[in-house]
Write a protein that holds these residues in place. Sequence first.
Motif, short mmCIF file in Angstrom:
data_model
loop_
_atom_site.label_atom_id
_atom_site.label_comp_id
_atom_site.label_asym_id
_atom_site.label_seq_id
_atom_site.Cartn_x
_atom_site.Cartn_y
_atom_site.Cartn_z
N SER A 389 -81.39 77.94 66.78
CA SER A 389 -81.11 77.14 67.97
C SER A 389 -79.75 77.51 68.56
O SER A 389 -79.60 77.64 69.78
CB SER A 389 -81.15 75.65 67.62
N LEU A 390 -78.75 77.70 67.70
CA LEU A 390 -77.40 78.03 68.18
C LEU A 390 -77.33 79.43 68.78
O LEU A 390 -76.42 79.73 69.57
CB LEU A 390 -76.41 77.93 67.02
N ALA A 391 -78.28 80.28 68.46
CA ALA A 391 -78.24 81.66 68.92
C ALA A 391 -78.77 81.84 70.34
O ALA A 391 -78.68 82.94 70.90
CB ALA A 391 -79.05 82.55 67.98
N ILE A 392 -79.30 80.77 70.95
CA ILE A 392 -79.98 80.89 72.24
C ILE A 392 -79.07 80.39 73.36
O ILE A 392 -78.53 79.27 73.30
CB ILE A 392 -81.29 80.08 72.22
N ASN A 393 -78.91 81.19 74.37
CA ASN A 393 -78.07 80.86 75.54
C ASN A 393 -78.91 80.07 76.55
O ASN A 393 -79.57 80.65 77.42
CB ASN A 393 -77.53 82.15 76.16
N ARG A 394 -78.88 78.75 76.44
CA ARG A 394 -79.72 77.92 77.30
C ARG A 394 -79.22 77.84 78.74
O ARG A 394 -80.01 77.56 79.64
CB ARG A 394 -79.85 76.51 76.69
N ASP A 395 -77.94 78.04 78.95
CA ASP A 395 -77.45 78.07 80.33
C ASP A 395 -78.12 79.20 81.10
O ASP A 395 -78.46 79.05 82.28
CB ASP A 395 -75.94 78.23 80.36
N GLN A 396 -78.32 80.31 80.46
CA GLN A 396 -79.01 81.43 81.08
C GLN A 396 -80.47 81.06 81.37
O GLN A 396 -81.01 81.41 82.42
CB GLN A 396 -78.96 82.64 80.14
N GLN A 426 -78.29 67.95 70.32
CA GLN A 426 -77.76 68.65 69.15
C GLN A 426 -78.18 70.13 69.11
O GLN A 426 -79.25 70.50 69.56
CB GLN A 426 -78.22 67.95 67.87
N TYR A 427 -77.27 70.94 68.59
CA TYR A 427 -77.48 72.39 68.39
C TYR A 427 -77.87 73.11 69.68
O TYR A 427 -78.65 74.06 69.66
CB TYR A 427 -78.54 72.63 67.30
N LEU A 428 -77.31 72.66 70.79
CA LEU A 428 -77.59 73.31 72.07
C LEU A 428 -76.52 74.32 72.46
O LEU A 428 -76.77 75.19 73.30
CB LEU A 428 -77.70 72.26 73.19
N GLU A 429 -75.33 74.20 71.88
CA GLU A 429 -74.25 75.09 72.29
C GLU A 429 -74.60 76.54 71.91
O GLU A 429 -75.24 76.80 70.88
CB GLU A 429 -72.93 74.69 71.64
N TYR A 430 -74.20 77.46 72.76
CA TYR A 430 -74.46 78.87 72.50
C TYR A 430 -73.34 79.41 71.63
O TYR A 430 -72.21 79.59 72.08
CB TYR A 430 -74.53 79.62 73.83
N ALA A 481 -85.64 86.42 77.56
CA ALA A 481 -84.23 86.10 77.33
C ALA A 481 -84.02 85.51 75.94
O ALA A 481 -83.04 85.84 75.25
CB ALA A 481 -83.74 85.13 78.40
N VAL A 482 -84.93 84.64 75.50
CA VAL A 482 -84.81 84.05 74.17
C VAL A 482 -84.92 85.14 73.11
O VAL A 482 -84.12 85.19 72.14
CB VAL A 482 -85.90 82.97 73.96
N PRO A 589 -87.48 70.13 63.50
CA PRO A 589 -88.73 70.89 63.28
C PRO A 589 -89.06 71.84 64.42
O PRO A 589 -89.68 72.88 64.20
CB PRO A 589 -89.79 69.78 63.18
N VAL A 590 -88.68 71.48 65.64
CA VAL A 590 -88.96 72.29 66.83
C VAL A 590 -87.63 72.62 67.49
O VAL A 590 -86.76 71.76 67.61
CB VAL A 590 -89.87 71.52 67.80
N VAL A 591 -87.47 73.86 67.92
CA VAL A 591 -86.25 74.26 68.62
C VAL A 591 -86.48 74.05 70.11
O VAL A 591 -87.21 74.81 70.76
CB VAL A 591 -85.89 75.73 68.32
N GLY A 592 -85.88 72.99 70.64
CA GLY A 592 -86.02 72.73 72.07
C GLY A 592 -85.17 73.68 72.89
O GLY A 592 -84.07 74.07 72.49
#
Length: 661
Positions: A389-396, A426-430, A481-482, A589-592
């Motif tokens: 989850s931390l490895a994903i750049n959600r802003d992108q 939680q765990y959204l920061e890149y 991207a993910v 359980p799921v990576v949002g």
Amino acid sequence: MRVNRRAFTRLSLVCGLATLLGACRRSEEVPVPTALPIEAEPGEVGATARYSEAPMLAGQVARGELPPVDERLPEAPYILEVNEEIGVYGGAWRRAYRQVGATLEASPLPLDNNLVHLDRELALRPYIAESWQTNEEGTRLTWHLRRGMRWSNGDPVTSQDYYFYWFADRGYAEAERVSAAPFLTIELPDDHTFTITRATPSFPTLPPSYVSPDALRLVPSAHAKQFHPDYVEGGLAVVRQRARAEGYPDWGTYYRANVLADPSNPRPGVPTLLPWRPLTRRSARTILYERNPYFWQVDTRGQQLPYLDHVLCLPVGGEEPLEMRIQNGELDFQVEGLLPQREDAYRLAGYAVQHYPSGEHIVLQLNPSTSDRVLAALFAQREARQALSLAINRDQLSALYDGLATPRQFSPISLSCFYDEALSGQYLEYDPVRAGAILDRLGYGDRDKEGYRVSPEGAWLWLIVQSPYEPESVGGRLVAAVLADLEALGLECDYWVRSGDDIWASQVRGVLRASLGPLSGTLLPTLFITGGFSPLGPNVWRGFGDFPDDHYIGRLNALFAEITLQEPEMARRDSLFREYLSIWKEELPVVGLLGGFAQVGIVKEGLANVQDGLVYDDVTNYEAFQHPQQFYWHTPARHALSPAELEPLAPASAQTPATRS
């Protein structure tokens, strides 16, 4: 127990009915609504009538082709409080639908056709059913249908209509359906009442489900009997012969096609309870619907609904892309298929744009029961899921949707009483550095000659992500991207485009490693828990046998069963679900990826009673939540279908309903 996808659907619906048994408050009774408070008013044919009707039906009454409107409506019609204002009759609604093959696997006209429905406040209300009661234990549910309600051909609606969906085909293997009989029993004390009783106190073998519209489905039993071996002289041999003569491979396919088809997409000739009945054949590309003369709803002035005479469903895809129909001004109200980032283009095409909140998310689901034991061991570790989850750049990712979707974990949205800000955030920061350090600490620090991480035992980690998104779509670019972020973390990744059915099939076989796509179910989780809030249950857990001792998945599913199948008290259900969410929050359980979507819709000038801001979600059945039967045109004559439009589509035999006495 081996369960194919069709069987799983049927089991889910049985479980959904049991959910509704638990969803009602203890010994709750929903009373019969008050009758319409209006005075008698003159009808179109000169007689005193309580209700009024569309001119096209009044003309048929005058010619003796239909009984008067008072005789066509139930004793207590459903009274629809319109979105904005009382409407006038006439005109048509033109909408687009995506054709999936010649058999229209997707419904071209989503509408509600259930015993109950959700009102604007998302409270469960009577609909086709006039009222219901439960017993103290929540194990018996009694339904009362509206007396005098009729199908679109004039046949009465009876309790047999519910029996035929759930119980009539039990014992016939060709039907390929899971009967409700092992789990539920039914009593039919009279034509307007039926009682469902749980056969056992719980259903531990059933997969998770939700209160689906299908769980509360009726089929026209008078029509169904001509396809059922118990009601046809000559029995199974005769109906098999009929099926072959009409081109069906077996009786079960014949029965399902003519009796159990999607009620929101009825076949011509099959009676319906929807506001409009289809006139064109199911395989036609452009589909015409005409008002149902026996539709069982009225507005607060006693005008029989719907207001619109016709609905025209236009195909999109291939040579008729949706954007072309919008630019040509061919559509009147449309939500399905629209992209929020094209809002300005829709306005330039002359449409008003509305926004509808949704509980939908885009998520990465990691299958802990995959047959790939190396990945299964990785996915089983909570810290590994957090690292991914931390490895994903959600802003992108959010930028792909022009900021119209926001980073969040899969969790109840802010409209829900279960909203938890900490859980959703939680765990959204890149933080790829922290993510890499976590995997190093877990033993995944070594790399192969190509630079990809290997397991602590040196085994190959190959993450295949299946997704329904086409690569050139916005969703496809999100998947790419993910996977680029996960590759940067050191995981070798591949992107396989698969349909939802194919993803499900690989999941059941145990070969699914991961999937990425939309997931709903966060709006009303205790009443409408979908696959999202128990994606790791018996329907997914394959290949390893039973849950490991004291595994969090086992605890989630035990709570899930108690919430949906055993606990009748709503307050207690809410408490249990908060306990469920606490485990969900801890385990991830799921990576949002993204949520907070606001679906856009377009409305042509002059079309009234289309309300902005209504929830657009699977639990509200999307456009059906608008109750399109109360749409109307300010100038209906300008929006009516011309004879030239009608003649190629409407068979002569379907133009006039049969006369009823």
